[in-house]
Design a protein around this motif. Structure first.
Motif, PDB file in Angstrom:
ATOM      1  N   ALA A 120       0.857  -1.189   0.000  1.00  0.00           N
ATOM      2  CA  ALA A 120       0.000   0.000   0.000  1.00  0.00           C
ATOM      3  C   ALA A 120       0.889   1.233   0.000  1.00  0.00           C
ATOM      4  CB  ALA A 120      -0.914   0.007   1.221  1.00  0.00           C
ATOM      5  N   TYR A 121       0.377   2.301  -0.579  1.00  0.00           N
ATOM      6  CA  TYR A 121       1.102   3.571  -0.617  1.00  0.00           C
ATOM      7  C   TYR A 121       0.152   4.627  -0.092  1.00  0.00           C
ATOM      8  CZ  TYR A 121       4.693   6.754  -2.258  1.00  0.00           C
ATOM      9  OH  TYR A 121       5.704   7.670  -2.316  1.00  0.00           O
ATOM     10  N   ASP A 122       0.469   5.174   1.062  1.00  0.00           N
ATOM     11  CA  ASP A 122      -0.412   6.142   1.697  1.00  0.00           C
ATOM     12  C   ASP A 122       0.420   7.254   2.321  1.00  0.00           C
ATOM     13  OD1 ASP A 122      -2.805   7.226   2.675  1.00  0.00           O
ATOM     14  OD2 ASP A 122      -2.656   6.104   4.543  1.00  0.00           O
ATOM     15  N   ARG A 123       0.039   8.484   2.079  1.00  0.00           N
ATOM     16  CA  ARG A 123       0.752   9.648   2.617  1.00  0.00           C
ATOM     17  C   ARG A 123       2.245   9.583   2.326  1.00  0.00           C
ATOM     18  NH1 ARG A 123      -1.813   9.189   8.264  1.00  0.00           N
ATOM     19  NH2 ARG A 123      -3.152   7.681   7.325  1.00  0.00           N
ATOM     20  N   GLU A 124       2.564   9.198   1.090  1.00  0.00           N
ATOM     21  CA  GLU A 124       3.928   9.126   0.572  1.00  0.00           C
ATOM     22  C   GLU A 124       4.805   8.080   1.256  1.00  0.00           C
ATOM     23  OE1 GLU A 124       5.595  13.041   0.475  1.00  0.00           O
ATOM     24  OE2 GLU A 124       4.054  13.777  -0.864  1.00  0.00           O
ATOM     25  N   HIS A 125       4.201   7.060   1.843  1.00  0.00           N
ATOM     26  CA  HIS A 125       4.957   5.989   2.481  1.00  0.00           C
ATOM     27  C   HIS A 125       4.455   4.650   1.962  1.00  0.00           C
ATOM     28  CE1 HIS A 125       7.034   8.436   5.563  1.00  0.00           C
ATOM     29  NE2 HIS A 125       6.036   9.250   5.276  1.00  0.00           N
ATOM     30  N   LEU A 126       5.403   3.784   1.619  1.00  0.00           N
ATOM     31  CA  LEU A 126       5.106   2.437   1.152  1.00  0.00           C
ATOM     32  C   LEU A 126       5.162   1.498   2.346  1.00  0.00           C
ATOM     33  CD1 LEU A 126       4.802   0.381  -1.247  1.00  0.00           C
ATOM     34  CD2 LEU A 126       7.296   0.230  -1.203  1.00  0.00           C
ATOM     35  N   TYR A 127       4.175   0.620   2.485  1.00  0.00           N
ATOM     36  CA  TYR A 127       4.138  -0.325   3.601  1.00  0.00           C
ATOM     37  C   TYR A 127       3.268  -1.511   3.226  1.00  0.00           C
ATOM     38  CZ  TYR A 127      -0.498   1.569   4.560  1.00  0.00           C
ATOM     39  OH  TYR A 127      -1.816   1.941   4.449  1.00  0.00           O
ATOM     40  N   SER A 128       3.277  -2.530   4.062  1.00  0.00           N
ATOM     41  CA  SER A 128       2.416  -3.694   3.871  1.00  0.00           C
ATOM     42  C   SER A 128       1.271  -3.593   4.866  1.00  0.00           C
ATOM     43  CB  SER A 128       3.209  -4.989   4.099  1.00  0.00           C
ATOM     44  OG  SER A 128       2.378  -6.097   3.867  1.00  0.00           O
ATOM     45  N   PRO A 129       0.045  -3.387   4.377  1.00  0.00           N
ATOM     46  CA  PRO A 129      -1.074  -3.219   5.310  1.00  0.00           C
ATOM     47  C   PRO A 129      -1.385  -4.511   6.059  1.00  0.00           C
ATOM     48  CG  PRO A 129      -1.889  -3.374   3.076  1.00  0.00           C
ATOM     49  CD  PRO A 129      -0.389  -3.354   2.993  1.00  0.00           C
ATOM     50  N   LYS A 130      -1.756  -4.375   7.303  1.00  0.00           N
ATOM     51  CA  LYS A 130      -2.107  -5.508   8.156  1.00  0.00           C
ATOM     52  C   LYS A 130      -3.617  -5.745   8.102  1.00  0.00           C
ATOM     53  CE  LYS A 130       2.160  -5.485   9.652  1.00  0.00           C
ATOM     54  NZ  LYS A 130       2.952  -5.091   8.532  1.00  0.00           N
ATOM     55  N   GLU A 131      -4.027  -6.863   8.632  1.00  0.00           N
ATOM     56  CA  GLU A 131      -5.443  -7.188   8.725  1.00  0.00           C
ATOM     57  C   GLU A 131      -6.145  -6.080   9.524  1.00  0.00           C
ATOM     58  OE1 GLU A 131      -7.117 -10.434  11.439  1.00  0.00           O
ATOM     59  OE2 GLU A 131      -6.841 -11.427   9.507  1.00  0.00           O
ATOM     60  N   GLY A 132      -7.278  -5.654   9.061  1.00  0.00           N
ATOM     61  CA  GLY A 132      -7.993  -4.574   9.739  1.00  0.00           C
ATOM     62  C   GLY A 132      -7.756  -3.227   9.076  1.00  0.00           C
ATOM     63  N   THR A 133      -6.565  -3.002   8.540  1.00  0.00           N
ATOM     64  CA  THR A 133      -6.315  -1.753   7.810  1.00  0.00           C
ATOM     65  C   THR A 133      -6.315  -1.991   6.309  1.00  0.00           C
ATOM     66  OG1 THR A 133      -3.927  -2.042   7.963  1.00  0.00           O
ATOM     67  CG2 THR A 133      -4.957  -0.702   9.660  1.00  0.00           C
ATOM     68  N   ALA A 134      -6.059  -3.200   5.881  1.00  0.00           N
ATOM     69  CA  ALA A 134      -6.030  -3.501   4.446  1.00  0.00           C
ATOM     70  C   ALA A 134      -7.388  -3.236   3.801  1.00  0.00           C
ATOM     71  CB  ALA A 134      -5.603  -4.942   4.207  1.00  0.00           C
ATOM     72  N   GLU A 135      -8.443  -3.433   4.557  1.00  0.00           N
ATOM     73  CA  GLU A 135      -9.783  -3.203   4.023  1.00  0.00           C
ATOM     74  C   GLU A 135     -10.069  -1.719   3.838  1.00  0.00           C
ATOM     75  OE1 GLU A 135      -9.364  -4.993   6.983  1.00  0.00           O
ATOM     76  OE2 GLU A 135      -9.273  -6.927   5.995  1.00  0.00           O
ATOM     77  N   LEU A 136      -9.314  -0.875   4.522  1.00  0.00           N
ATOM     78  CA  LEU A 136      -9.585   0.566   4.519  1.00  0.00           C
ATOM     79  C   LEU A 136      -8.734   1.349   3.525  1.00  0.00           C
ATOM     80  CD1 LEU A 136      -9.726   1.016   8.400  1.00  0.00           C
ATOM     81  CD2 LEU A 136     -11.640   0.617   6.828  1.00  0.00           C
ATOM     82  N   VAL A 137      -7.660   0.754   3.017  1.00  0.00           N
ATOM     83  CA  VAL A 137      -6.762   1.473   2.110  1.00  0.00           C
ATOM     84  C   VAL A 137      -6.690   0.760   0.765  1.00  0.00           C
ATOM     85  CG1 VAL A 137      -5.352   2.416   3.973  1.00  0.00           C
ATOM     86  CG2 VAL A 137      -4.702   0.255   2.926  1.00  0.00           C
ATOM     87  N   ASP A 138      -6.383   1.533  -0.262  1.00  0.00           N
ATOM     88  CA  ASP A 138      -6.168   0.969  -1.581  1.00  0.00           C
ATOM     89  C   ASP A 138      -4.815   0.268  -1.567  1.00  0.00           C
ATOM     90  OD1 ASP A 138      -6.515   0.397  -4.273  1.00  0.00           O
ATOM     91  OD2 ASP A 138      -5.553   2.267  -4.901  1.00  0.00           O
ATOM     92  N   HIS A 139      -4.800  -1.008  -1.877  1.00  0.00           N
ATOM     93  CA  HIS A 139      -3.544  -1.752  -1.827  1.00  0.00           C
ATOM     94  C   HIS A 139      -3.473  -2.773  -2.954  1.00  0.00           C
ATOM     95  CE1 HIS A 139      -6.196  -4.583   0.265  1.00  0.00           C
ATOM     96  NE2 HIS A 139      -5.301  -5.516   0.005  1.00  0.00           N
ATOM     97  N   ARG A 140      -2.256  -3.212  -3.230  1.00  0.00           N
ATOM     98  CA  ARG A 140      -2.022  -4.271  -4.195  1.00  0.00           C
ATOM     99  C   ARG A 140      -1.895  -5.564  -3.416  1.00  0.00           C
ATOM    100  NH1 ARG A 140       1.448  -7.620  -5.739  1.00  0.00           N
ATOM    101  NH2 ARG A 140       1.789  -8.209  -7.874  1.00  0.00           N
ATOM    102  N   PRO A 141      -2.710  -6.579  -3.707  1.00  0.00           N
ATOM    103  CA  PRO A 141      -2.612  -7.840  -2.968  1.00  0.00           C
ATOM    104  C   PRO A 141      -1.249  -8.494  -3.170  1.00  0.00           C
ATOM    105  CG  PRO A 141      -4.604  -7.776  -4.316  1.00  0.00           C
ATOM    106  CD  PRO A 141      -3.763  -6.602  -4.714  1.00  0.00           C
TER     107      PRO A 141
END
Length: 152
Positions: free
Chosen positions: A40-61
Motif C-alpha cells: 500500500a502507498y499512503d501519505r507518501e509511504h510504502l508499507y504492507s497493510p495488516k489485517e484490519g487496515t487492508a480493508e480501509l486502504v487501496d492496496h495491491r494484494p
C-alpha cells in the motif's frame, strides 16, 4: 579600456552534480512494487497493510500472502503468532530481496539479509568507537518514505 569593479571575465559556471536519488529526489508517488506481501502507498509511504487496515486502504494484494493478522497482546500467544505467521520466510518484502543494498533512516546504507511477512532484516556498519566491540548491527525495516529511506 577600464574594468569596472564588478566586470568579471565570462567563465562557465562549475558543473553541479546531480542530487543522489536515494537522498533528495522523491520516488514516484503511488508506485507499488510487485511483492509476495500486500503493498500500500499512503501519505507518501510504502508499507504492507495488516489485517484490519487492508480493508480501509487501496492496496495491491500480495502474490503469495494476504495481510498479516494483528499481533495478539498476550506474550505466549504472541510468540506462537510470531513463529507461525509473522516470521514466515518470503521470497521478498515490498520488492526487497536478500542482497539488496538500501538506505535506512539511521544509517547510511544497509544490506538486506532476509525477508519475512513482517519485514526485511537488514545489516549495517556501526561507526568506529574505542569502547564498542560490535562493528555491525541488524534491524527490521517495514516502511519506505518518499525519499527511498527504509525504517521500522
Amino acid at each position: 579600456m577600464q574594468t569596472a569593479l564588478f566586470d568579471l571575465p565570462a567563465a562557465q559556471a562549475p558543473a553541479v552534480p546531480a542530487p543522489r536519488p536515494d537522498r533528495h529526489t522523491p520516488l514516484r508517488l503511488g508506485e507499488m512494487p510487485t511483492s509476495s506481501v500486500p503493498a500500500a502507498y499512503d501519505r507518501e509511504h510504502l508499507y504492507s497493510p495488516k489485517e484490519g487496515t487492508a480493508e480501509l486502504v487501496d492496496h495491491r494484494p500480495g502474490d503469495v500472502f494476504g495481510p498479516l493478522s494483528i499481533a495478539p497482546r498476550e506474550p505466549k500467544v504472541w510468540g506462537t503468532w510470531w513463529k507461525t505467521e509473522a516470521s514466515v520466510p518470503t521470497p521478498d518484502f515490498l520488492g526487497l530481496i536478500p542482497g539488496n543494498v538500501i538506505t535506512v533512516v539511521r544509517a547510511n546504507t544497509a544490506t538486506v539479509v532476509s525477508t519475512c511477512r513482517f519485514g526485511a532484516i537488514v545489516r549495517y556498519k556501526l561507526p568506529a568507537s574505542p569502547w564498542a566491540t560490535e562493528t555491525r548491527a541488524s534491524m527490521y525495516v517495514i516502511r519506505r518514505n518518499q525519499y527511498g529511506h527504509w525504517y521500522r
